[in-house]
Design a protein around this motif. Structure first.
Motif, PDB file in Angstrom:
ATOM      1  N   THR A  29      62.907  14.927  44.026  1.00  0.00           N
ATOM      2  CA  THR A  29      64.327  14.599  44.154  1.00  0.00           C
ATOM      3  C   THR A  29      65.152  15.879  44.086  1.00  0.00           C
ATOM      4  O   THR A  29      64.928  16.726  43.208  1.00  0.00           O
ATOM      5  N   HIS A  57      56.234   3.932  37.912  1.00  0.00           N
ATOM      6  CA  HIS A  57      57.016   4.054  36.677  1.00  0.00           C
ATOM      7  C   HIS A  57      56.913   5.472  36.136  1.00  0.00           C
ATOM      8  O   HIS A  57      55.941   6.195  36.393  1.00  0.00           O
ATOM      9  N   ARG A  60      60.134   7.188  29.985  1.00  0.00           N
ATOM     10  CA  ARG A  60      61.577   7.122  29.722  1.00  0.00           C
ATOM     11  C   ARG A  60      62.128   8.488  29.318  1.00  0.00           C
ATOM     12  O   ARG A  60      63.288   8.821  29.604  1.00  0.00           O
ATOM     13  N   HIS A  64      63.814  13.133  34.986  1.00  0.00           N
ATOM     14  CA  HIS A  64      63.869  12.956  36.446  1.00  0.00           C
ATOM     15  C   HIS A  64      64.689  11.724  36.835  1.00  0.00           C
ATOM     16  O   HIS A  64      65.519  11.780  37.749  1.00  0.00           O
ATOM     17  N   TRP A  65      64.473  10.619  36.152  1.00  0.00           N
ATOM     18  CA  TRP A  65      65.113   9.370  36.580  1.00  0.00           C
ATOM     19  C   TRP A  65      66.601   9.319  36.245  1.00  0.00           C
ATOM     20  O   TRP A  65      67.351   8.536  36.834  1.00  0.00           O
ATOM     21  N   ARG A  66      67.027  10.149  35.319  1.00  0.00           N
ATOM     22  CA  ARG A  66      68.447  10.148  34.926  1.00  0.00           C
ATOM     23  C   ARG A  66      69.307  11.024  35.829  1.00  0.00           C
ATOM     24  O   ARG A  66      70.530  10.855  35.875  1.00  0.00           O
ATOM     25  N   THR A  73      65.168  10.430  47.980  1.00  0.00           N
ATOM     26  CA  THR A  73      64.024  10.923  47.223  1.00  0.00           C
ATOM     27  C   THR A  73      62.822  10.937  48.158  1.00  0.00           C
ATOM     28  O   THR A  73      62.710  10.127  49.075  1.00  0.00           O
ATOM     29  N   ALA A 113      65.878   6.217  45.644  1.00  0.00           N
ATOM     30  CA  ALA A 113      65.149   5.785  44.453  1.00  0.00           C
ATOM     31  C   ALA A 113      66.014   4.877  43.588  1.00  0.00           C
ATOM     32  O   ALA A 113      67.190   5.162  43.343  1.00  0.00           O
ATOM     33  N   PHE A 115      65.919   2.861  39.815  1.00  0.00           N
ATOM     34  CA  PHE A 115      65.207   2.799  38.545  1.00  0.00           C
ATOM     35  C   PHE A 115      65.645   1.559  37.764  1.00  0.00           C
ATOM     36  O   PHE A 115      66.801   1.147  37.843  1.00  0.00           O
ATOM     37  N   LEU A 161      60.263   2.341  38.856  1.00  0.00           N
ATOM     38  CA  LEU A 161      60.770   2.961  40.077  1.00  0.00           C
ATOM     39  C   LEU A 161      60.552   2.012  41.254  1.00  0.00           C
ATOM     40  O   LEU A 161      59.461   1.464  41.430  1.00  0.00           O
TER      41      LEU A 161
END
Length: 207
Positions: A29, A57, A60, A64-66, A73, A113, A115, A161
């Protein structure tokens, strides 16, 4: 991905097959802070969406996911690959004008992406991924084999994800740019190698 016309793989079903066979992908990303990359197993649902949807997944704690994405992506899938020595080319004996290269298969899947942390959706993703990788084992392990409260606690430590695929790029570099004699030499050389090289040998076009 740079794809010369000779190496372009445009068949969507074939690209999906590469994605299913790849045990691990790289999720990339672009963000305001730079590129983020996470290696992770992904599961393809080919019948969902226009070109399929990827599920997986992340931990947490993984930032990356935040991080807000700048554009789509990218999920990178690597297929069979092998080093090709110039010694296998008939052209080496004829002119000596040869250099080493690498044969490989790669698929790039792009999309926005998404989440999520809904426990039911997370459990479904984890169960699907586990079944995919445990299915061929003599005594496959299942998520349900673990205590329910333990599984629930583990789910709280991950984020799901969902990546709807909006664009697919496929590259199949298997000596197509060489003449028939050179391709035959590459196939014979790889066929005498290890299991990974023999797999690539079977992908060299000989006619």
């Amino acid at each position: 991905m740079y794809i010369p016309p000779a190496f372009r793989a445009a068949d969507e079903a074939a690209m999906h097959a590469v994605m299913r066979d790849a045990p691990l992908a790289s999720l990339v990303t672009a963000t305001a802070a730079g590129l983020l990359c996470t290696p992770l197993p992904l599961c393809l649902e080919p019948g969902e969406g226009e070109r399929g949807v990827l599920y997986g997944h992340l931990a947490r704690a993984n930032p990356h996911w935040r991080a807000p994405a700048e554009g789509d992506t990218l999920a990178i899938f690597s297929g069979p690959d092998a080093y090709v020595t110039p010694s296998w080319y008939a052209t080496k004996r004829e002119t000596g004008k040869v250099v080493p290269t690498w044969n490989y298969v790669a698929v790039h899947a792009y999309g926005p992406a998404e989440f999520f942390d809904d426990p039911a959706r997370l459990l479904a993703v984890v169960t699907r991924l586990t079944a995919r990788h445990e299915g061929g084992r003599p005594a496959p392990w299942a998520v349900a084999d673990a205590p329910a409260d333990f599984v629930a606690a583990q789910l709280r430590g991950i984020v799901g994800l969902r990546l709807p695929i909006t664009r697919l790029e496929g590259k199949r570099k298997m000596s197509q740019n060489r003449d028939a004699a050179d391709r035959a030499g590459v196939a014979a050389g790889l066929a005498a190698g290890d299991a990974a090289e023999r797999r690539v040998a079977g992908l060299i076009p000989l006619d």
